[in-house]
Design a protein around this motif. Structure first.
Motif, PDB file in Angstrom:
ATOM      1  N   GLU A   1      84.465  28.323  70.010  1.00 42.64           N
ATOM      2  CA  GLU A   1      83.495  28.687  68.969  1.00 42.64           C
ATOM      3  C   GLU A   1      82.422  29.653  69.437  1.00 42.64           C
ATOM      4  O   GLU A   1      81.687  30.214  68.611  1.00 42.64           O
ATOM      5  CB  GLU A   1      82.831  27.415  68.424  1.00 42.64           C
TER       6      GLU A   1
ATOM      7  N   ALA B   1      86.557  34.691  60.018  1.00 39.10           N
ATOM      8  CA  ALA B   1      86.200  33.285  60.177  1.00 39.10           C
ATOM      9  C   ALA B   1      87.121  32.434  59.316  1.00 39.10           C
ATOM     10  O   ALA B   1      87.396  32.767  58.163  1.00 39.10           O
ATOM     11  CB  ALA B   1      84.751  33.062  59.778  1.00 39.10           C
TER      12      ALA B   1
ATOM     13  N   MET C   1      86.194  28.006  62.380  1.00 40.06           N
ATOM     14  CA  MET C   1      85.969  28.865  63.538  1.00 40.06           C
ATOM     15  C   MET C   1      85.253  30.139  63.100  1.00 40.06           C
ATOM     16  O   MET C   1      85.515  30.665  62.018  1.00 40.06           O
ATOM     17  CB  MET C   1      87.297  29.229  64.203  1.00 40.06           C
ATOM     18  N   PRO C   2      84.353  30.685  63.940  1.00 44.95           N
ATOM     19  CA  PRO C   2      83.575  31.857  63.550  1.00 44.95           C
ATOM     20  C   PRO C   2      84.368  33.167  63.590  1.00 44.95           C
ATOM     21  O   PRO C   2      83.883  34.181  63.117  1.00 44.95           O
ATOM     22  CB  PRO C   2      82.440  31.879  64.576  1.00 44.95           C
TER      23      PRO C   2
ATOM     24  N   ALA D   1      88.312  33.175  68.139  1.00 44.98           N
ATOM     25  CA  ALA D   1      88.074  31.769  68.474  1.00 44.98           C
ATOM     26  C   ALA D   1      89.311  30.933  68.180  1.00 44.98           C
ATOM     27  O   ALA D   1      89.706  30.057  68.971  1.00 44.98           O
ATOM     28  CB  ALA D   1      86.867  31.240  67.701  1.00 44.98           C
ATOM     29  N   ARG D   2      89.950  31.179  67.049  1.00 42.14           N
ATOM     30  CA  ARG D   2      91.176  30.447  66.706  1.00 42.14           C
ATOM     31  C   ARG D   2      92.279  30.758  67.715  1.00 42.14           C
ATOM     32  O   ARG D   2      93.051  29.873  68.112  1.00 42.14           O
ATOM     33  CB  ARG D   2      91.630  30.814  65.296  1.00 42.14           C
TER      34      ARG D   2
END
Length: 338
Positions: free
Chosen positions: A13, A308, A312-313, A317-318
């Protein structure tokens, strides 16, 4: 330009969208308009504070990109046979998670014929690494046996295919029967589930007791002991990561009696001239395999870099969450195309 920053060291994140001034190409460099960025294990290590950025490199993560040359050192491009507007993929020391990225001309390669930018972005980090370690340091030859630890990683799927294309017998390890089946489908001659079998004993059986000639190891730690035991005379063990720890207890007597070579390397801090030599070797020896279909990029997932979703932002991140889950087979790629 838009990019992905590491807000602070921590969980996936902390990878958040940001805006920064676009970088400028210097001597011997080009500026690439990035369409896709590869995601690699060193990116995860950097995000958690365990992989220091080399001096002079961007603090943005990302070690491989694909896109179009926007500008750069005209003479360096001329010598390399490149020009503004060319589609290229490149190995970089950082800064790949961005819409624009500077790369040394020597570390740029043309996108192989027939490949998309998503596929091309999956190539540099793993292909440079495998060539440098399996073929340069490990000196793999046709007719020899190659053991690959972690055969469904980005490095692993590349090493399986390159080893087979070079005429080697390939044994690969993974942690599930599904992953073993995937490795066999990619061309591995033998697959070992390291959770249900001792890879060293299996490797000795598969080679009729002779042992394996070259091992590509991303684990180290206690694996080194068993690897020494299952290596052939004059075998070469190449360590490229230490996911199992930095300390190893092994039988040095076997190293002497079998004349073993234990070596290793990291790629990111090496100089441009070193990486440029690998790029030239890849273009000559491996790019033809990509263009004739002997080797194919293996893409597991593509994430919109900035989007996003699912709490997740960012897509980055994912992507990191997926990489840390170890559920992927092949490469994870970020897309910068709208």
């Amino acid at each position: 330009m838009k990019c992905i920053e590491i807000r602070e060291y921590g969980a996936p994140e902390v990878l958040v969208p940001a805006e920064r001034p676009a970088p400028a190409a210097g001597q011997g460099e080009v500026l690439i308009r990035v369409t896709a960025s590869g995601v690699n294990r060193p990116d995860v290590l950097q995000r958690t504070g365990n992989y220091p950025v080399p001096p002079g490199a961007s603090d943005l993560p990302g070690l491989e990109v694909a896109g179009v040359i926007e500008s750069g050192d005209a003479e360096a491009m001329r010598v390399a046979g490149l020009a503004v507007g060319d589609r290229v993929c490149a190995l970089v020391a950082g800064g790949g998670y961005a819409e624009q990225c500077v790369a040394p001309v020597a570390q740029c390669l043309p996108v192989p014929r027939g490949l998309t930018d998503i596929e091309a972005a999956s190539l540099p980090e793993t292909f440079f690494t495998v060539w440098s370690n399996v073929f340069d340091r490990g000196r793999l030859q046709a007719g020899e046996t190659l053991l690959i630890q972690g055969g469904t990683s980005g490095i692993g799927v590349t090493a399986i295919q390159m080893g087979k294309a070079a005429g080697a017998t390939v044994i690969a390890t993974a942690g599930s029967d599904d992953k073993c089946a995937a490795m066999l489908k990619l061309g591995a001659d033998h697959a070992i589930n390291y959770k249900t079998a001792d890879f060293a004993e299996e490797a000795k059986k598969l080679t009729g007791g002779k042992g394996v000639d070259v091992i590509l190891d991303m684990v180290a730690g206690e694996y080194v002991r068993r690897e020494v035991e299952c290596m052939a005379e004059d075998g070469r063990l190449v360590i490229i990561a230490v996911q199992g720890g930095v300390k190893a207890d092994f039988n040095a007597g076997l190293v002497l009696r079998k004349r073993l070579l234990i070596t290793g390397s990291t790629l990111r801090p090496r100089p441009v001239a070193f990486k440029g030599a690998i790029a030239r070797a890849l273009k000559e020896n491996v790019w033809p395999w990509l263009e004739n279909g002997s080797i194919k990029p293996v893409i597991h997932s593509v994430f919109p870099a900035l989007q996003a979703e699912e709490g997740m932002p960012s897509g980055a991140a994912r992507a990191h969450a997926l990489m840390q889950s170890n559920q992927h087979i092949g490469k994870i790629v970020l897309s910068w195309q709208a």
